[in-house]
Motif scaffolding. Structure first.
Motif, PDB file in Angstrom:
ATOM      1  N   VAL A  55      -2.991 114.565  62.472  1.00  0.00           N
ATOM      2  CA  VAL A  55      -2.073 113.804  61.614  1.00  0.00           C
ATOM      3  C   VAL A  55      -1.033 113.071  62.457  1.00  0.00           C
ATOM      4  O   VAL A  55      -0.765 111.877  62.263  1.00  0.00           O
ATOM      5  N   VAL A  56      -0.439 113.796  63.424  1.00  0.00           N
ATOM      6  CA  VAL A  56       0.625 113.209  64.247  1.00  0.00           C
ATOM      7  C   VAL A  56       0.093 112.028  65.056  1.00  0.00           C
ATOM      8  O   VAL A  56       0.729 110.964  65.124  1.00  0.00           O
ATOM      9  N   GLN A  57      -1.064 112.193  65.665  1.00  0.00           N
ATOM     10  CA  GLN A  57      -1.584 111.129  66.526  1.00  0.00           C
ATOM     11  C   GLN A  57      -2.124 109.959  65.710  1.00  0.00           C
ATOM     12  O   GLN A  57      -2.087 108.819  66.173  1.00  0.00           O
ATOM     13  N   ARG A  58      -2.585 110.245  64.511  1.00  0.00           N
ATOM     14  CA  ARG A  58      -3.101 109.157  63.671  1.00  0.00           C
ATOM     15  C   ARG A  58      -1.975 108.358  63.031  1.00  0.00           C
ATOM     16  O   ARG A  58      -2.044 107.134  62.933  1.00  0.00           O
ATOM     17  N   THR A  59      -0.919 109.048  62.610  1.00  0.00           N
ATOM     18  CA  THR A  59       0.162 108.374  61.896  1.00  0.00           C
ATOM     19  C   THR A  59       1.369 108.082  62.778  1.00  0.00           C
ATOM     20  O   THR A  59       2.247 107.309  62.381  1.00  0.00           O
ATOM     21  N   GLN A  60       1.444 108.745  63.957  1.00  0.00           N
ATOM     22  CA  GLN A  60       2.615 108.653  64.838  1.00  0.00           C
ATOM     23  C   GLN A  60       3.887 109.147  64.141  1.00  0.00           C
ATOM     24  O   GLN A  60       4.991 108.721  64.446  1.00  0.00           O
ATOM     25  N   TYR A 113       6.089 112.506  63.487  1.00  0.00           N
ATOM     26  CA  TYR A 113       6.283 113.813  64.100  1.00  0.00           C
ATOM     27  C   TYR A 113       6.494 114.937  63.103  1.00  0.00           C
ATOM     28  O   TYR A 113       6.448 116.126  63.468  1.00  0.00           O
ATOM     29  N   ARG A 114       6.745 114.642  61.834  1.00  0.00           N
ATOM     30  CA  ARG A 114       7.243 115.656  60.911  1.00  0.00           C
ATOM     31  C   ARG A 114       6.266 116.809  60.671  1.00  0.00           C
ATOM     32  O   ARG A 114       6.696 117.949  60.456  1.00  0.00           O
ATOM     33  N   ALA A 115       4.986 116.551  60.717  1.00  0.00           N
ATOM     34  CA  ALA A 115       4.025 117.657  60.565  1.00  0.00           C
ATOM     35  C   ALA A 115       4.154 118.637  61.724  1.00  0.00           C
ATOM     36  O   ALA A 115       4.070 119.856  61.545  1.00  0.00           O
ATOM     37  N   ALA A 116       4.353 118.130  62.937  1.00  0.00           N
ATOM     38  CA  ALA A 116       4.553 118.996  64.104  1.00  0.00           C
ATOM     39  C   ALA A 116       5.852 119.783  63.962  1.00  0.00           C
ATOM     40  O   ALA A 116       5.915 120.983  64.286  1.00  0.00           O
ATOM     41  N   GLY A 142      11.521 120.362  68.526  1.00  0.00           N
ATOM     42  CA  GLY A 142      11.429 119.088  69.223  1.00  0.00           C
ATOM     43  C   GLY A 142      12.034 119.148  70.611  1.00  0.00           C
ATOM     44  O   GLY A 142      11.506 118.553  71.564  1.00  0.00           O
ATOM     45  N   ALA A 143      13.135 119.892  70.751  1.00  0.00           N
ATOM     46  CA  ALA A 143      13.780 120.021  72.064  1.00  0.00           C
ATOM     47  C   ALA A 143      12.869 120.763  73.046  1.00  0.00           C
ATOM     48  O   ALA A 143      12.769 120.389  74.220  1.00  0.00           O
ATOM     49  N   ALA A 144      12.188 121.815  72.560  1.00  0.00           N
ATOM     50  CA  ALA A 144      11.288 122.576  73.432  1.00  0.00           C
ATOM     51  C   ALA A 144      10.083 121.731  73.847  1.00  0.00           C
ATOM     52  O   ALA A 144       9.668 121.749  75.010  1.00  0.00           O
ATOM     53  N   VAL A 145       9.534 120.978  72.898  1.00  0.00           N
ATOM     54  CA  VAL A 145       8.389 120.111  73.207  1.00  0.00           C
ATOM     55  C   VAL A 145       8.804 119.051  74.227  1.00  0.00           C
ATOM     56  O   VAL A 145       8.062 118.751  75.173  1.00  0.00           O
ATOM     57  N   HIS A 146       9.985 118.492  74.065  1.00  0.00           N
ATOM     58  CA  HIS A 146      10.458 117.467  74.989  1.00  0.00           C
ATOM     59  C   HIS A 146      10.623 118.034  76.403  1.00  0.00           C
ATOM     60  O   HIS A 146      10.248 117.391  77.396  1.00  0.00           O
TER      61      HIS A 146
END
Length: 372
Positions: free
Chosen positions: A69-74, A76-79, A137-141
């Motif tokens: 979903v994230v890569q198709r729609t760009q 981030y909210r699902a992640a 999001g901070a951890a992923v970044h």
């Protein structure tokens, strides 16, 4: 003289490959597909090489769905929602943080952007700008920056150090947003290795992890790299760290497999002793890892990591039936050591799988005799 060196090199290669190509009871070799003597992994229900998933060590369908979903729609909210619902002290959160960061890093490598093109991984930048207080999001970044440093710059270079310093700051920010979460500190273990923290500085980070998740297998694997001979420790320090972790492992913990990873990290680049993989140190480490996977929870997401490493050692030890037993548990996913060290993890895994099948059948095995 050049011809002599070539002959010596060929002889050494022959010694290295011989254990893979011969068995005491007949020969085991890799032959072209379609050859009458070819052992076909498909007969065991194994996935075709092109179908092997290189992103993860084992299945996590929720993560795969969200990544799609994230890569198709760009968007981030699902992640963001998936990480918010993933327990902070578990192995799965760490794996999902790695997966999202890796997806963004790979996107950026594939689409660096330009005058008329949006760079890959834009969804992560939007995530950080729109939700700066979101701990996930901070951890992923932070993990994204670490992966970028290792992927794009040479360790020790100015560029590498600049990115790692930025990652260090990002780890600190992520830790402040989630005080009980070990993940920011686990990310910092890679920073510590890259920036060359002193052992005292490293121990300070490590104690923060132990306070939050003392039996975290992913954290122990990340810490092991620091203690290895090729980084900031020694063979003995790495073995001591792994054996201490195994000794204090609670019942059902995969920490009992740590010595096997320490052995792997210190394998000789060229091994001319055919019995090395039957040696006491390897056999003892394999035994501990087998015990760990047999006693672990069925849903422990780190079990796949241990099984992949077992496949490597069991094949090299010519323990074909045991290798096959591990393969049926992990086939389909190859995003784990040792395969990820190869430029083509799927191809590397497929070679070992084919060797396991060939060795199994050369000793009387068949799809009918393999327990599932």
């Amino acid at each position: 003289m050049e011809i002599l060196w070539v002959l010596i090199a060929l002889l050494m290669i022959g010694f290295v490959l011989m254990p893979f190509l011969r068995r005491r009871r007949g020969a085991v070799g890799l032959v072209p597909p379609g050859h009458p003597d070819a052992a076909d992994p498909a007969n065991y229900g194994f996935a075709r090489q092109e179908e092997l998933d290189v992103r993860m060590p084992g299945p996590d369908q929720d993560l795969l769905d969200v990544l799609d979903v994230v890569q198709r729609t760009q968007d981030y909210r699902a992640a963001q929602q998936l990480l918010a619902g993933t327990p902070a002290d578990g192995e799965q959160r760490w794996q999902r943080v790695q997966a999202f960061a890796g997806a963004a890093s790979l996107e950026l490598a594939q689409r660096p952007g330009g005058v008329s093109e949006t760079p890959g991984g834009q969804w992560l930048r939007v995530w950080r700008s729109e939700a700066p207080k979101d701990a996930g999001g901070a951890a992923v970044h932070a993990e994204f920056l670490v992966q970028q440093a290792w992927r794009t710059a040479a360790p020790g270079s100015d560029e590498f150090r600049i990115i790692m310093e930025e990652a260090k700051a990002a780890c600190g920010e992520a830790a402040l947003l989630a005080p009980g979460d070990p993940v920011p500190y686990i990310v910092e273990l890679s920073v510590a290795r890259g920036l060359g923290y002193s052992q005292q500085e490293f121990e300070q980070v490590w104690l923060k992890i132990l306070d939050r998740a003392p039996a975290h297998m992913g954290a122990h694997l990340a810490a092991l790299h620091y203690w290895c001979e090729k980084w900031h420790g020694s063979r003995q320090q790495a073995y001591d760290f792994a054996e201490a972790a195994a000794a204090r492992a609670p019942q059902g913990s995969l920490l009992a497999a740590m010595p096997l990873f320490a052995v792997f990290e210190h394998l000789p680049e060229v091994n001319l002793v055919s019995g090395f993989y039957q040696s006491e140190v390897v056999s003892k480490a394999v035994h501990g890892a087998l015990h760990a996977v047999h006693s672990a929870r069925p849903d422990d997401p780190m079990t796949a990591h241990v099984r992949h490493m077992l496949v490597f050692f069991l094949v090299r030890s010519e323990r074909w039936a045991e290798a096959m037993s591990q393969l049926i548990q992990v086939d389909g996913h190859v995003g784990a050591l040792p395969w990820t060290l190869s430029p083509d993890p799927a191809a590397e895994f497929a070679v070992y799988r084919a060797l396991a099948v060939a060795g199994y059948e050369a000793n009387g095995g068949s799809p009918a005799t393999l327990p599932h």
